[in-house]
Enzyme design. Sequence first.
Site, PDB file in Angstrom:
ATOM      1  N   SER A   1       0.777  -1.308  -0.152  1.00 37.16           N
ATOM      2  CA  SER A   1       0.144   0.081  -0.110  1.00 37.16           C
ATOM      3  C   SER A   1       0.881   1.107  -0.104  1.00 37.16           C
ATOM      4  O   SER A   1       2.009   1.293   0.547  1.00 37.16           O
ATOM      5  CB  SER A   1      -0.841  -0.001   1.283  1.00 37.16           C
TER       6      SER A   1
HETATM    7  N1  SAH Z   1      -1.250  -4.738   3.949  1.00 28.44           N
HETATM    8  C1  SAH Z   1      -0.381  -4.777   2.780  1.00 28.44           C
HETATM    9  C2  SAH Z   1      -1.078  -4.631   1.210  1.00 28.44           C
HETATM   10  C3  SAH Z   1      -2.173  -5.726   1.250  1.00 28.44           C
HETATM   11  S1  SAH Z   1      -2.524  -5.727  -0.592  1.00 28.44           S
HETATM   12  C4  SAH Z   1       0.793  -3.826   2.827  1.00 28.44           C
HETATM   13  O1  SAH Z   1       1.368  -3.899   3.945  1.00 28.44           O
HETATM   14  O2  SAH Z   1       1.048  -3.067   1.824  1.00 28.44           O
HETATM   15  C5  SAH Z   1      -3.954  -6.817  -0.038  1.00 28.44           C
HETATM   16  C6  SAH Z   1      -3.843  -7.992   0.294  1.00 28.44           C
HETATM   17  O3  SAH Z   1      -4.924  -8.660   0.710  1.00 28.44           O
HETATM   18  C7  SAH Z   1      -3.117  -9.115  -0.829  1.00 28.44           C
HETATM   19  O4  SAH Z   1      -2.146  -9.784  -0.525  1.00 28.44           O
HETATM   20  C8  SAH Z   1      -4.105 -10.064  -1.126  1.00 28.44           C
HETATM   21  O5  SAH Z   1      -3.670 -11.413  -1.548  1.00 28.44           O
HETATM   22  C9  SAH Z   1      -4.995 -10.045   0.159  1.00 28.44           C
HETATM   23  N2  SAH Z   1      -6.346 -10.598   0.165  1.00 28.44           N
HETATM   24  C10 SAH Z   1      -7.251 -10.529  -0.907  1.00 28.44           C
HETATM   25  N3  SAH Z   1      -8.331 -11.091  -0.461  1.00 28.44           N
HETATM   26  C11 SAH Z   1      -8.104 -11.894   0.727  1.00 28.44           C
HETATM   27  C12 SAH Z   1      -8.790 -12.680   1.691  1.00 28.44           C
HETATM   28  N4  SAH Z   1     -10.066 -12.990   1.133  1.00 28.44           N
HETATM   29  N5  SAH Z   1      -8.328 -13.155   2.671  1.00 28.44           N
HETATM   30  C13 SAH Z   1      -6.843 -12.982   2.772  1.00 28.44           C
HETATM   31  N6  SAH Z   1      -6.299 -12.089   2.119  1.00 28.44           N
HETATM   32  C14 SAH Z   1      -6.845 -11.500   1.125  1.00 28.44           C
END
Ligand code: SAH
Length: 214
Positions: A59
């Site tokens: 992010s």
């Molecule tokens: N928190 C992160 C950014 C996350 S991006 C950071 O530190 O920058 C969003 C994440 O959510 C992705 O890795 C994706 O694989 C995960 N994601 C999407 N749907 C999900 C679900 N149902 N359960 C768990 N993770 C999920």
Amino acid sequence: MEEQRRDMVSRQLIGRGIRCPRVLQAIGRVPREEFLDPHARCSAYADRALPIACEQTISQPYMVALMTEALALGGCETVLEIGAGCGYQTAVLLEMGVEVISLERHRALARRAQDNLLRLGYNRRWVIHVADGTQGWPDAAPYDCILLAAAAETCPAPLWRQLKDGGILVAPFGARSQQTLCAIRKVDGARQIDEICACRFVPLVAGLPFPDAV
Ligand code: SAH
């Protein structure tokens, strides 16, 4: 890199209105470059989300700051994080002093996030499970705070159930192309919604992916 990080905190965060000193200090302590592949490290302090493995993103620092600030953390909370990605936001939460239970649907990312956190010396008060975050993690519920780092049309019912009364859930809700970052406080079981800003996150996908080899 340290200079770039200080510059990011002052321009991208303070410059845009992030005020909480604890949030600024927490983000100022986490080396974002360590969560990226070597070839992407030179962009670590760019003012945007960046690609990581499995077609996901790390992010934008400002979003991480906004979400962390919106959780209004005192330091002794337990936070359920959905979407660990590469673990950057998890590290920022750990710098806030809280305990983190994080869920990630991609096994390869969960492993990478774990490696990143351990390499940086975070060795307590967190766990990352490979799981479908739409179901939350009932075993350790209820949570003081829930941070959803992927976009959903509405709040998955299990997450709302697993939030303590008085707790805050922060998440991007809306259409696939654009969402509104919301902080929702549970007050006597009802929702008190604060709309923070427009945003764009990768989608929250129900179910686990096929085994991946990254
Ligand atoms: N928190 C992160 C950014 C996350 S991006 C950071 O530190 O920058 C969003 C994440 O959510 C992705 O890795 C994706 O694989 C995960 N994601 C999407 N749907 C999900 C679900 N149902 N359960 C768990 N993770 C999920």
